[in-house]
Design a protein around this motif. Structure first.
Motif, PDB file in Angstrom:
ATOM      1  N   THR A  98       0.812  -1.220   0.000  1.00  0.00           N
ATOM      2  CA  THR A  98       0.000   0.000   0.000  1.00  0.00           C
ATOM      3  C   THR A  98       0.848   1.274   0.000  1.00  0.00           C
ATOM      4  OG1 THR A  98      -0.152  -0.121   2.415  1.00  0.00           O
ATOM      5  CG2 THR A  98      -1.956  -1.110   1.148  1.00  0.00           C
ATOM      6  N   SER A  99       2.167   1.154  -0.050  1.00  0.00           N
ATOM      7  CA  SER A  99       3.006   2.359  -0.141  1.00  0.00           C
ATOM      8  C   SER A  99       2.642   3.143  -1.394  1.00  0.00           C
ATOM      9  CB  SER A  99       4.484   1.967  -0.207  1.00  0.00           C
ATOM     10  OG  SER A  99       4.919   1.381   0.995  1.00  0.00           O
ATOM     11  N   THR A 100       2.536   4.453  -1.257  1.00  0.00           N
ATOM     12  CA  THR A 100       2.158   5.278  -2.406  1.00  0.00           C
ATOM     13  C   THR A 100       3.379   5.910  -3.051  1.00  0.00           C
ATOM     14  OG1 THR A 100       1.893   7.312  -1.120  1.00  0.00           O
ATOM     15  CG2 THR A 100      -0.034   5.836  -1.279  1.00  0.00           C
ATOM     16  N   GLY A 102       3.715   8.995  -3.754  1.00  0.00           N
ATOM     17  CA  GLY A 102       4.025  10.222  -3.029  1.00  0.00           C
ATOM     18  C   GLY A 102       4.848   9.972  -1.785  1.00  0.00           C
ATOM     19  N   GLU A 103       4.501   8.939  -1.022  1.00  0.00           N
ATOM     20  CA  GLU A 103       5.249   8.611   0.193  1.00  0.00           C
ATOM     21  C   GLU A 103       6.706   8.287  -0.115  1.00  0.00           C
ATOM     22  OE1 GLU A 103       1.613   6.487   2.724  1.00  0.00           O
ATOM     23  OE2 GLU A 103       3.099   5.281   1.670  1.00  0.00           O
ATOM     24  N   VAL A 104       6.935   7.552  -1.175  1.00  0.00           N
ATOM     25  CA  VAL A 104       8.278   7.046  -1.456  1.00  0.00           C
ATOM     26  C   VAL A 104       9.089   8.021  -2.311  1.00  0.00           C
ATOM     27  CG1 VAL A 104       9.586   5.127  -2.473  1.00  0.00           C
ATOM     28  CG2 VAL A 104       7.433   4.671  -1.276  1.00  0.00           C
ATOM     29  N   GLY A 106       7.970  11.318  -3.281  1.00  0.00           N
ATOM     30  CA  GLY A 106       7.522  12.702  -3.241  1.00  0.00           C
ATOM     31  C   GLY A 106       8.634  13.711  -3.035  1.00  0.00           C
ATOM     32  N   ASP A 107       9.641  13.383  -2.217  1.00  0.00           N
ATOM     33  CA  ASP A 107      10.743  14.318  -1.991  1.00  0.00           C
ATOM     34  C   ASP A 107      11.625  14.454  -3.225  1.00  0.00           C
ATOM     35  OD1 ASP A 107       9.879  14.740   0.572  1.00  0.00           O
ATOM     36  OD2 ASP A 107      11.312  13.349   1.495  1.00  0.00           O
ATOM     37  N   ALA A 117       0.420  10.678  -7.112  1.00  0.00           N
ATOM     38  CA  ALA A 117       0.958  10.607  -5.747  1.00  0.00           C
ATOM     39  C   ALA A 117       0.249   9.547  -4.922  1.00  0.00           C
ATOM     40  CB  ALA A 117       0.838  11.969  -5.062  1.00  0.00           C
ATOM     41  N   SER A 118      -1.039   9.333  -5.150  1.00  0.00           N
ATOM     42  CA  SER A 118      -1.800   8.387  -4.335  1.00  0.00           C
ATOM     43  C   SER A 118      -1.774   6.963  -4.876  1.00  0.00           C
ATOM     44  CB  SER A 118      -3.255   8.858  -4.219  1.00  0.00           C
ATOM     45  OG  SER A 118      -3.880   8.861  -5.487  1.00  0.00           O
ATOM     46  N   THR A 120      -0.707   3.313  -5.434  1.00  0.00           N
ATOM     47  CA  THR A 120       0.032   2.403  -4.563  1.00  0.00           C
ATOM     48  C   THR A 120       0.921   1.459  -5.378  1.00  0.00           C
ATOM     49  OG1 THR A 120      -1.647   0.650  -4.568  1.00  0.00           O
ATOM     50  CG2 THR A 120      -1.877   2.433  -2.927  1.00  0.00           C
TER      51      THR A 120
END
Length: 386
Positions: A98-100, A102-104, A106-107, A117-118, A120
């Motif tokens: 479920t990692s998105t 954006g989470e991984v 995004g930076d 971004a959303s 998965t």
């Protein structure tokens, strides 16, 4: 044009095969009937190769016989390997299904559109993220001049950054859209959390542990040699051009996670057999539980009439695997097609019978697809009832 073959040795590890059936005659008959340069196939049962052959020539119009250890291109069948790398990252708690994005990422890629971004990891690997099949804009990015300025992990991020303004949408009915771009993004997520290029991970985490001695990435022939069956392009007028080496002989490296592995029919049979055994035979790449997640249906695919070679037809789709109810099998089977538009590969796996069939050719198009499909069906039916 006369082409001289490079050196090649026929090497099979002692005990790797216990006198498998020689299907040379059958395979060569199909090859000649459909006018293919080369054709290779293998059947794996209970982890052992029980039938195998490689026939034909490495180059259309030439007399350069293929050998059993010659490398064939897998195309999109590489996707199951990328999904397996993702499974390793999940087991190591570096990623979640479920990692998105954006989470991984995004930076590294600020300003991602909300839809991207959303998305998965699971959605990217099951083609259900809303990211479409290759568009004209995507193709322009794949073949960008930036290819010559960056290492591949950085180039993948730059390609995502250049496309990030796009809004993504899920079609009505099924969310499935076969997306090489999505697999490129999944490859970037794997690279980010492992701090290792996808290409390096393929060698270190899949090819080496499995002993896939012939496995490589990119065009199957060594640069400057014709030591493997090369791919071919077919023009609108029917003329055939062998694609020997260099950038034109494979997909752009930026989308390698979507499909650029190549290996011998015996090595691909080893990969098929490992999957048919549901990861319960060595080596331990991922646990049987994780492999079950990879091989299970995550999305239903819409019916597609005459889909391009290398894309699923219909049925279910897991993570890098189709799950298809063929009219000649008594239950749905794991399967996938692979093509870089110059070669063709097909695989079918029956995990209940611990049986797998792989068929490979260095020719693209409908004719090759019909031939490879006929061989896959014939060998499966023959060995499933033994």
């Amino acid at each position: 044009m006369r082409i001289i073959a490079g050196a090649s040795l026929f090497l099979v590890a002692p005990g790797a095969m216990a006198q498998p059936d020689d299907i040379t005659g059958y395979l060569d008959g199909i090859r000649v009937e459909y006018g293919l340069p080369a054709l290779a196939a293998a059947v794996v049962r209970d982890g052992a190769v029980v039938a195998v052959a490689a026939v034909g020539t490495r180059v259309h119009g030439e007399q350069i016989p293929v050998r059993l250890d010659d490398r064939f291109h897998l195309g999109s069948n590489t996707k199951a390997m990328t999904a397996t790398l993702a499974g390793m990252m999940v087991e190591e708690r570096r990623l979640r299904w479920t990692s998105t994005v954006g989470e991984v990422l995004g930076d590294d890629v600020p300003g991602l559109s909300p839809g991207i971004a959303s998305a998965t990891l699971e959605q990217l690997l099951s083609h259900a993220s809303g990211i479409p099949a290759d568009t004209e804009e995507m193709l322009d990015l794949y073949f960008s001049n930036s290819t010559f300025d960056y290492n591949l992990p950085a180039l993948r991020l730059r390609t995502l950054e250049a496309w990030q303004h796009n809004a993504v949408s899920v079609p009505d009915g099924s969310p499935f859209q076969y997306s090489n771009f999505g697999y490129m993004i999944a490859g970037s997520m794997i690279e980010k959390v492992s701090d290792t290029p996808w290409e390096q991970l393929m060698y270190e985490r899949i090819f080496a542990p499995m002993g896939l001695r012939t496995a490589r990435l990119g065009p199957q022939a060594t640069y400057g040699l014709v030591d493997a069956p090369v791919g071919h392009r077919i023009a609108a007028d029917g003329s055939v051009t062998p694609m020997l080496w260099g950038p034109a002989a494979d997909v752009p490296p930026v989308i390698s996670p979507s499909g650029n592995a190549n290996m011998s029919v015996l090595d691909y049979a080893a990969w098929a057999g490992w999957n048919a055994g549901q990861g319960r035979r060595g080596p331990v790449l991922v646990s049987p539980g994780t492999l079950n997640v990879i091989q299970s249906v995550h999305v239903q695919t819409p019916v597609r009439e005459n889909p391009p070679p290398g894309t699923p037809e219909t049925g279910g789709y897991g993570l890098g695997w189709g799950v298809v109810a063929f009219d000649w099998a008594d239950a749905p089977l794991l399967t996938h097609n692979g093509s870089n538009s110059m070669n063709l590969a097909r695989i079918v796996i029956d995990t209940e019978r611990d049986l797998a069939v792989v068929v490979l050719s260095n020719f693209p198009g409908r004719r090759a697809s019909s031939a490879v499909g006929e061989v896959m069906r014939h060998l499966y039916l023959d060995y499933a009832k033994r």
